[in-house]
Design a protein around this motif. Structure first.
Motif, mmCIF file in Angstrom:
data_model
loop_
_atom_site.group_PDB
_atom_site.id
_atom_site.type_symbol
_atom_site.label_atom_id
_atom_site.label_comp_id
_atom_site.label_asym_id
_atom_site.label_seq_id
_atom_site.Cartn_x
_atom_site.Cartn_y
_atom_site.Cartn_z
ATOM 1 N N GLN A 1 0.819 -1.227 0.000
ATOM 2 C CA GLN A 1 0.000 0.000 0.000
ATOM 3 C C GLN A 1 0.842 1.261 0.000
ATOM 4 N N ASN A 2 2.125 1.172 0.345
ATOM 5 C CA ASN A 2 3.013 2.351 0.238
ATOM 6 C C ASN A 2 3.500 2.553 -1.192
ATOM 7 N N ARG B 1 29.470 -11.461 -10.167
ATOM 8 C CA ARG B 1 29.030 -12.191 -11.360
ATOM 9 C C ARG B 1 28.961 -11.352 -12.633
ATOM 10 N N PRO B 2 28.506 -10.089 -12.568
ATOM 11 C CA PRO B 2 28.492 -9.319 -13.823
ATOM 12 C C PRO B 2 29.898 -9.135 -14.402
ATOM 13 N N SER B 3 30.877 -8.813 -13.539
ATOM 14 C CA SER B 3 32.216 -8.590 -14.100
ATOM 15 C C SER B 3 32.910 -9.901 -14.457
ATOM 16 N N LEU B 4 32.540 -10.982 -13.781
ATOM 17 C CA LEU B 4 33.197 -12.270 -14.047
ATOM 18 C C LEU B 4 32.579 -13.015 -15.230
ATOM 19 N N TYR B 5 31.264 -13.036 -15.295
ATOM 20 C CA TYR B 5 30.584 -13.852 -16.321
ATOM 21 C C TYR B 5 29.703 -13.033 -17.259
ATOM 22 N N GLU B 6 29.780 -11.721 -17.179
ATOM 23 C CA GLU B 6 28.849 -10.852 -17.917
ATOM 24 C C GLU B 6 27.405 -11.210 -17.564
ATOM 25 N N ALA B 7 27.189 -11.579 -16.315
ATOM 26 C CA ALA B 7 25.845 -11.982 -15.886
ATOM 27 C C ALA B 7 24.901 -10.783 -15.937
ATOM 28 N N GLU B 8 23.650 -11.054 -16.319
ATOM 29 C CA GLU B 8 22.647 -9.986 -16.398
ATOM 30 C C GLU B 8 21.567 -10.200 -15.342
ATOM 31 N N TYR B 9 21.013 -9.108 -14.882
ATOM 32 C CA TYR B 9 19.991 -9.165 -13.826
ATOM 33 C C TYR B 9 18.797 -8.302 -14.191
ATOM 34 N N THR B 10 17.685 -8.589 -13.535
ATOM 35 C CA THR B 10 16.505 -7.744 -13.650
ATOM 36 C C THR B 10 16.521 -6.784 -12.456
ATOM 37 N N VAL B 11 16.291 -5.510 -12.768
ATOM 38 C CA VAL B 11 16.433 -4.478 -11.738
ATOM 39 C C VAL B 11 15.137 -3.673 -11.646
ATOM 40 N N GLU B 12 14.756 -3.316 -10.424
ATOM 41 C CA GLU B 12 13.623 -2.398 -10.246
ATOM 42 C C GLU B 12 13.973 -1.385 -9.159
ATOM 43 N N ILE B 13 13.210 -0.295 -9.142
ATOM 44 C CA ILE B 13 13.387 0.676 -8.063
ATOM 45 C C ILE B 13 12.350 0.325 -6.995
ATOM 46 N N ALA B 14 12.831 -0.059 -5.809
ATOM 47 C CA ALA B 14 11.913 -0.595 -4.801
ATOM 48 C C ALA B 14 10.898 0.434 -4.341
ATOM 49 N N ASN B 15 11.246 1.739 -4.392
ATOM 50 C CA ASN B 15 10.295 2.774 -3.970
ATOM 51 C C ASN B 15 9.517 3.351 -5.151
ATOM 52 N N ASN C 1 5.525 0.468 -2.548
ATOM 53 C CA ASN C 1 6.891 -0.075 -2.579
ATOM 54 C C ASN C 1 6.865 -1.578 -2.825
ATOM 55 N N ILE C 2 8.030 -2.119 -3.206
ATOM 56 C CA ILE C 2 8.099 -3.577 -3.364
ATOM 57 C C ILE C 2 8.194 -4.202 -1.984
ATOM 58 N N GLU C 3 7.457 -5.301 -1.845
ATOM 59 C CA GLU C 3 7.448 -6.028 -0.583
ATOM 60 C C GLU C 3 7.804 -7.490 -0.870
ATOM 61 N N ILE C 4 8.645 -8.065 -0.033
ATOM 62 C CA ILE C 4 9.004 -9.495 -0.144
ATOM 63 C C ILE C 4 8.881 -10.104 1.250
ATOM 64 N N GLY C 5 8.277 -11.270 1.319
ATOM 65 C CA GLY C 5 8.113 -11.943 2.621
ATOM 66 C C GLY C 5 7.357 -11.065 3.598
ATOM 67 N N GLY C 6 6.444 -10.239 3.081
ATOM 68 C CA GLY C 6 5.665 -9.345 3.943
ATOM 69 C C GLY C 6 6.461 -8.158 4.460
ATOM 70 N N CYS C 7 7.666 -7.939 3.956
ATOM 71 C CA CYS C 7 8.495 -6.821 4.419
ATOM 72 C C CYS C 7 8.719 -5.817 3.293
ATOM 73 N N ASP C 8 8.533 -4.548 3.624
ATOM 74 C CA ASP C 8 8.734 -3.456 2.663
ATOM 75 C C ASP C 8 10.247 -3.294 2.432
ATOM 76 N N LEU C 9 10.666 -3.387 1.176
ATOM 77 C CA LEU C 9 12.114 -3.365 0.894
ATOM 78 C C LEU C 9 12.754 -2.029 1.266
ATOM 79 N N VAL C 10 11.981 -0.951 1.146
ATOM 80 C CA VAL C 10 12.541 0.369 1.488
ATOM 81 C C VAL C 10 12.765 0.434 3.003
ATOM 82 N N GLU C 11 11.801 -0.124 3.747
ATOM 83 C CA GLU C 11 11.979 -0.153 5.217
ATOM 84 C C GLU C 11 13.162 -1.036 5.610
ATOM 85 N N LEU C 12 13.335 -2.157 4.911
ATOM 86 C CA LEU C 12 14.486 -3.025 5.216
ATOM 87 C C LEU C 12 15.788 -2.283 4.949
#
Ligand code: LLP
Length: 441
Positions: A17-18, A334-348, A20-31
């Motif tokens: 409801q804020n 991992r990005p510098s070692l294997y050119e690994a790619e990730y999915t990124v979001e802005i938690a707020n 923000n992204i929440e995982i495991g019932g916890c607001d990532l910005v608060e974490l």
């Protein structure tokens, strides 16, 4: 049936409801505010969902044993979860053995792996009662037999073989192809079997072990791998009358880092392995051995995310826009070692329109310290909480103190609770092993 490794985000991820992204019932910005950043956040529900999928998918297999490959992410709390989920542990160093032992883990359910285990590590493994040692080479066979003799023990061993199977993954994480530093070449396996039979009376050969690689998307390589191992079991039975009861087929199942990745479900992998075990034991007329699998990445990868705080930014005239964060290659190599790619979001700001192409840079004194290149995100403001998904495996475990940057903290989240499972390193801890010799004072 779909399994959690096929999604980018932990299973409990939502927008709260804020906004923000929440995982495991916890607001990532608060974490991020409470524990600081960079911060590893692990969703307990996702880890348990995966371990349960593994158990469920293999339940028709008569004798199956799950071992978590602890190298992917190991802390004492993770050992506890694995114990509760009835997983064993695949360990590959004295430090991993120590961690498991000091968490109270039942050491008879552990396997010790590695291509250059030292005298001290093997000695310690036997003292701790490690259940099985996967022996990698001739040097280790002799060493382990000596150590076992000196401790008056017989050690259960597997022989690690190089099955000669290539899988399509990054070349640094392929392991089962013929030109590999791991395991006995099949042409020299008989020599090892004969040595154990004739000379190494403190070693009890119970089976074969292979691991073909990591971040694997194809099912058929597992079918072929089981075929190669069973063929050797049959050959050894016919030639020496020795029955091998255990087959460890390693780990490797892939996860979804970005939309480009298409990992298969745990159920599909299980079906392929179970089929292959059946077909090849019928073909070679051997009794079905106990099967061991040792997944690492797929167990913890999707469960973990890393949070950073956005700091400085730079628009190169007619070039890239760089957004720096307060971590980088020390918390995720991992990005510098294997050119690994990730999915990124802005938690707020997870719903903001992805209108800007940006490159997320780490804070290390190195141009290669880039965490994500040319990704589309909403405009980032200083202080925003940036969330990198699927960092749970080989992130923290490969972290370093490069530039004397402190190691991050990790929290476990579940049902709105967050618990520290690794404290953030302190400056005192950073220097605790430094010594200034007297003559420099
Ligand atoms: N068993 C053995 C003998 C292994 O060597 C490995 C991983 C595993 C099991 C677990 O494989 P997994 O299920 O995690 O794919 N640092 C690299 C990955 C290296 C994997 C090493 N061996 C990365 O970040 O991609």
């Amino acid at each position: 049936m779909k399994t959690a490794n096929q999604d980018i985000k932990p299973i409990t991820t939502k927008i709260n409801q804020n906004g923000n992204i929440e995982i495991g019932g916890c607001d990532l910005v608060e974490l991020a505010n409470k524990y600081g950043t960079p911060l590893y956040v692990f969703d307990e529900a996702t880890i348990r969902s995966i371990t349960r999928s593994y158990k469920d998918a293999f339940k028709s297999c008569k004798n199956i044993n799950m071992m978590f490959a602890a190298k992917a992410f190991m802390t004492k709390a993770v050992c506890k979860i694995m114990e509760q989920e009835e997983f064993g542990l695949d360990l590959c160093s004295g430090g991993e053995i120590y961690t498991a032992k000091s968490s109270g883990f039942d050491m008879s359910k552990t396997l010790f792996n590695g291509n250059n285990k030292s005298y001290d590590e093997l000695n310690y493994a036997l003292e701790c009662g490690v259940g099985t040692v996967s022996v990698d080479n001739f040097f280790e066979l002799a060493l382990l037999n000596d150590i076992a003799k000196s401790q008056n023990k017989t050690v259960r061993i597997l022989l690690r073989i190089t099955p000669g199977i290539e899988c399509h993954t990054h070349k640094y994480i392929q392991t089962g192809h013929l030109d590999s530093k791991f395991g006995f070449d099949l042409t020299r396996l008989d020599e090892a079997v004969e040595l154990i039979r004739d000379e190494y009376s403190n070693l009890n050969l119970s089976g074969l072990h292979a691991h073909i690689g990591s971040q694997i998307f194809e099912k058929n390589v597992y079918f072929d791998e089981v075929g190669v191992i069973f063929k050797e079991i049959k050959r050894i039975k016919d030639k020496y009358g020795i029955t091998l009861h255990e087959v460890n087929i390693g780990g490797g199942l892939g996860i979804k880092y970005t939309e480009k990745d298409t990992p298969v479900s745990i159920y599909e992998i299980a079906e392929t392995i179970i089929n292959s075990v059946k077909i090849h034991s019928d073909k070679y007329e051997i009794e079905e051995p106990s099967i061991f699998i040792e997944p690492g990445r797929s167990v913890v990868g999707t469960a973990g995310v890393t949070l950073y705080t956005a700091g400085s930014s730079k628009q190169v005239p007619k070039g890239r826009k760089y957004q720096a964060v307060d971590g980088g290659m020390s918390d995720n190599a991992r990005p510098s070692l294997y050119e690994a790619e990730y999915t990124v979001e802005i938690a707020n700001n997870p719903k903001g329109e992805a209108c800007e192409k940006v490159t997320i840079a780490g804070k290390h004194c190195e141009s290669g310290d880039i965490l994500a290149k040319d990704i589309m995100l909403p405009e980032i403001e200083e202080g925003d909480t940036i969330c990198f998904y699927t960092t749970g495996a080989y992130g923290y475990s490969m972290s370093s103190n490069y530039n004397r940057v402190l190691k991050s903290a990790a929290v476990l989240v579940n049902n709105g609770n967050s618990d520290i499972i690794i404290n953030r390193q302190s400056y005192e801890q950073l220097c605790e092993n430094d010594i200034i010799p007297d003559r420099l004072n």
